[in-house]
Design an enzyme around this catalytic site. Structure first.
Site: not given
Length: 503
Positions: A269, A319, A322, A330
């Site tokens: 990542e 997203e 999350k 985030e």
């Protein structure tokens, strides 16, 4: 992935890295596909998005059946993850690991033609925030999954790995050549590295330059990017002008000192968010990811390892479900927006640029906003905003974020609309705000000319996922709540501050 990273102030610079991958972008670009969204893109559309943008490697955080089926015979190589909460059961017996491999690896390879290359056992299990929860289960789970892969006849085709956070290694001298693994986890890391090496598996590392900047506002920001730095790190005859080379070589030194100098490394990542913080913005994300892609296309490695490893950008799409425990940013790591729309353009080389998702179906063009006649002094307004942001994503309203400069009415409208869209525009979902709200068919997104607002603030319409049947009342289940404590404090403080400023 949950990256609640803990960075030591003295070693902030070494906890940041980005690495590169050999070959052209179109031939070797990997990306993380996260699925924690209230209205996810259909898997078949995501796979087309991956292919059209040159992503031929993808990393999943769990064995999502829809995603895996869509990836079948796509030509995309897959790393499938095992969540940390499954480590204990997989560590308990080989049988549990055999069942998991059969259901989530063997079956998709044989029945769907999925090109699974790696199984990632856990995700950053040694973060200090986990308080040693997974210290005793990670290695046994790794061993059992490997045994299960061998029994299934997949020992050569599918390799195992453990994605770890960059804080498992450090340098006491402040330069890469001083690198070694943390003393409290050194012996366990050596056992894991040896086991991976014995079975042909790589070590996977997750590192985020943005998080070090987030943790320390005095961090030299130019060192996080790829165009040189006014604060280079000098290590003997080597001058490191960007943090990715310095950090990556710190890990290489740590491996060398412990007898594993040729250990293959994957960067699982790396990326930059676009919202939820003042430094999480379009400009920085474009600069970071373009610099990263340029290095990938040129095949540039580091002083210690000229040949670059595989890299998986984080992430593909935003997203909205999350956890925001690490921060409001985030939910905004995607190169693309939640619906596959392009946030910013990137040059992929060979006269190619990003291509948006195609065939996306949306809910009706309706928005829920604060009624024009409603009074911002209404005592029920703070509670209404609180309620909306408890069940929908309001992280863009935070300080320094894309919608952080809205006035009180537009602020409330954004919150109401996010709730309305998250509830699939259900009948009655816009009416629950104490007569403060109304439905409109005119896009209320603020324009760049609006006072105190930003043209990047969008009032979304959600993807039509085909689930328009009645949902359970979100107030009946605490498990359905999306926690926004830090954001709610900001929103309520904003309203209170507005009240106090009135004559």
């Amino acid at each position: 992935m949950e990256h609640f990273h803990v960075h030591r102030h003295i070693f902030l610079w070494i906890l940041i890295v980005t690495v590169v991958e050999k070959g052209s972008i179109a031939e070797g670009m990997g990306v993380n596909w996260g699925t924690r969204a209230s209205h996810p893109l259909p898997p078949d559309i995501v796979v087309k998005l991956l292919k059209e943008n040159g992503f031929n490697k993808v990393k999943l955080f769990e064995a999502d059946a829809g995603a895996l089926k869509a990836l079948g015979r796509s030509g995309i190589q897959v790393m499938v993850g095992i969540p940390n909460d499954m480590l204990a059961s997989l560590a308990s017996t080989v049988r549990a690991a055999e069942e998991w491999v059969q259901q989530n690896v063997s079956s998709f390879i044989s029945k769907n033609g999925v090109d699974i290359r790696y199984v990632a056992v856990g995700n950053e299990p040694f973060l200090k925030a986990y308080k040693d929860t997974f210290i005793k289960t990670t290695l046994p789970a790794l061993e059992n999954v490997q045994a299960a892969l061998i029994k299934a006849g997949l020992g050569r085709q599918v390799k195992i790995t453990v994605p770890i956070n960059a804080d498992v290694y450090q340098t006491d001298s402040g330069v890469p050549s001083g690198g070694n693994f943390r003393s409290d986890i050194h012996d366990l890391m050596m056992k894991i590295v040896k086991f991976l090496s014995d079975n042909g598996g790589p070590l996977t590392i997750n590192i985020y330059p943005f998080l070090s900047l987030y943790a320390d506002p005095h961090f030299p920001i130019d060192f996080a990017f790829f165009s040189g730095s006014s604060s280079p790190v000098v290590d003997g005859s080597i001058t490191y002008n960007n943090v990715f080379e310095a950090n990556y070589d710190t890990l290489v030194w740590a491996l060398e000192k412990n007898g594993f100098g040729s250990m293959p490394i994957i960067v699982g990542e790396i990326g930059w968010p676009t919202d939820g913080d003042a430094n999480a913005n379009i400009e920085y994300a474009r600069k970071f990811n373009q610099g990263l892609l340029d290095r990938i296309s040129r095949g540039i490695g580091t002083p210690k390892r000229p040949t670059p490893p595989d890299i998986y950008i984080f992430g593909l799409v935003d997203e909205d479900a999350k956890s925001i425990e690490p921060g409001n940013f985030e939910r905004h790591w995607g190169v693309f927006a939640f619906d596959g729309a392009i946030k910013y353009q990137l040059d992929l080389g060979n006269n190619r640029s990003l291509t948006p998702a195609k065939g996306v179906r949306y809910l009706a063009r309706k928005w829920c906003i604060m009624a024009p006649e409603a009074n911002v002094m209404d005592p029920s307004l703070p509670e209404s905003i609180n309620y909306a942001c408890s069940y929908a994503d309001c992280t863009s309203l935070g300080y320094g974020s894309s919608c952080g400069g809205l006035d009180v009415k537009t602020n409330a409208s954004y919150a109401f609309n996010m709730y309305y869209q998250t509830m699939n525009q259900q009948k009655g979902s816009c009416e629950r705000f104490h007569n403060l709200s109304v439905i409109t068919t005119i896009d209320p997104s603020p324009s760049s000319s609006s006072r105190g607002s930003s043209s990047s603030c969008r009032f979304e319409i959600m993807i039509d996922v085909g689930r328009h049947q009645s949902r359970a009342n979100p107030g009946t289940s605490s498990a359905t709540k999306i926690k926004h404590f830090s954001l709610l404090f900001f929103v309520l403080a904003f309203v209170v501050d507005y009240y106090m400023s009135l004559p």
